[in-house]
Enzyme design. Sequence first.
Site, short mmCIF file in Angstrom:
data_model
loop_
_atom_site.label_atom_id
_atom_site.label_comp_id
_atom_site.label_asym_id
_atom_site.label_seq_id
_atom_site.Cartn_x
_atom_site.Cartn_y
_atom_site.Cartn_z
N GLN A 193 -12.97 12.51 40.04
CA GLN A 193 -13.19 11.06 40.03
C GLN A 193 -11.67 10.49 40.26
OE1 GLN A 193 -15.34 9.70 36.61
NE2 GLN A 193 -14.59 7.82 36.57
N SER A 207 -12.93 18.97 37.73
CA SER A 207 -14.03 18.05 36.91
C SER A 207 -15.18 18.34 37.60
CB SER A 207 -13.23 16.90 36.71
OG SER A 207 -13.87 16.19 35.58
N LEU A 208 -15.59 16.86 37.85
CA LEU A 208 -17.02 16.80 38.49
C LEU A 208 -17.21 17.66 39.55
CD1 LEU A 208 -17.77 14.76 40.95
CD2 LEU A 208 -16.66 12.90 39.41
N ARG A 220 -24.35 13.22 32.88
CA ARG A 220 -22.97 13.73 32.26
C ARG A 220 -22.16 12.31 32.55
NH1 ARG A 220 -18.03 14.99 35.04
NH2 ARG A 220 -16.78 16.57 33.93
N HIS A 251 -12.01 14.37 29.06
CA HIS A 251 -11.14 15.72 28.89
C HIS A 251 -10.66 15.76 27.56
CE1 HIS A 251 -13.04 17.52 32.46
NE2 HIS A 251 -12.53 16.37 33.10
N GLN A 291 -16.51 21.68 29.44
CA GLN A 291 -15.59 21.18 30.38
C GLN A 291 -15.56 19.66 30.07
OE1 GLN A 291 -16.46 19.17 33.71
NE2 GLN A 291 -15.98 20.63 35.29
#
Length: 309
Positions: free
Chosen positions: A11, A90-91, A115, A196, A245
């Site tokens: 992101q 991440s994503l 998510r 996170h 995660q």
Amino acid sequence: MSKIAFLYPGQGSQTVGMGKDFYENSTLSKEIFDRASELLGFDVAALCFEKNDLLDRTDYTQAALVTTCIAMTKAIEEAGLTPDITAGLSLGEYCAIETAGGMDFDDAVKVIWRRGNLMHHAVPDGSGGMAAVLGLSGEQVKAVTDTRDDVTIANYNCPGQIVITGKKDGIEQLIPAIKEAGARRVMLLNVSGPFHSPYLKEAGETLADTLNDVQWHTLKIPYVTNVTAEKIEDISLSADLLKQQVYSSVLWEQSVRNMIRDGVDLFVEIGPGKTLSGFMKKIDKTVPVYRIGTWEQMEQVIDQIKELS
């Protein structure tokens, strides 16, 4: 012959117009955008290609980026460039797993939409935040964050760039101590939550229900997980790692170093922006990294890599 890793951004890399030239030039890419629209019930191509207020909202951002990066990858692979290993920040890890063969696109986009929704609504707006710390090591930043229980490290991006996460007022109160420790700069990030961080543990636990419904497939190639920075070859581990995660630190620098240790000697960043390429140059500037964010870049990079073979 080079050992190639495909890298996928997280992101913040989104930009209006991303993927449009792939949509216009590749049937496979267009099919990915159209399928995402069908699954999610809104026009994903319009979300990505036209100026709007939703592209920067976490839930829409995540769906848009995963769709765009996978659409690009289908065209890149059709053009003859394939990876030996994948990783995503991440994503971006969902793109890495899909490209590695571990899940279908349908499942990837459905899970990432869930998510994004969970992360967007995890904490009240304005109460959580993140900040990038420049000029300190992870150990130096951790020594400061350990003095509070409401701020932790979100991302180990590269030498000299660490992202912290947690309660917004906690971060703001820590900034003087971080600067006193020698930080060159501390920048509050324009995000809607403490991603996170332990504050998202409930979101991760809830996402586990959706992950359990995924039809997982045997991996064709390994991918690297953010949670441990190690390569994953057993797909049965993926659901639990993706749950963790959501609320764990992203070990990006460690992931890249482990791939280099395992023989990767060429990296290709796929998606909008150049964030991961910038990190690569600080992690190990001796290893080449290419960037594919446009159709023209794809053609140029494939030609350049062919010349190396």
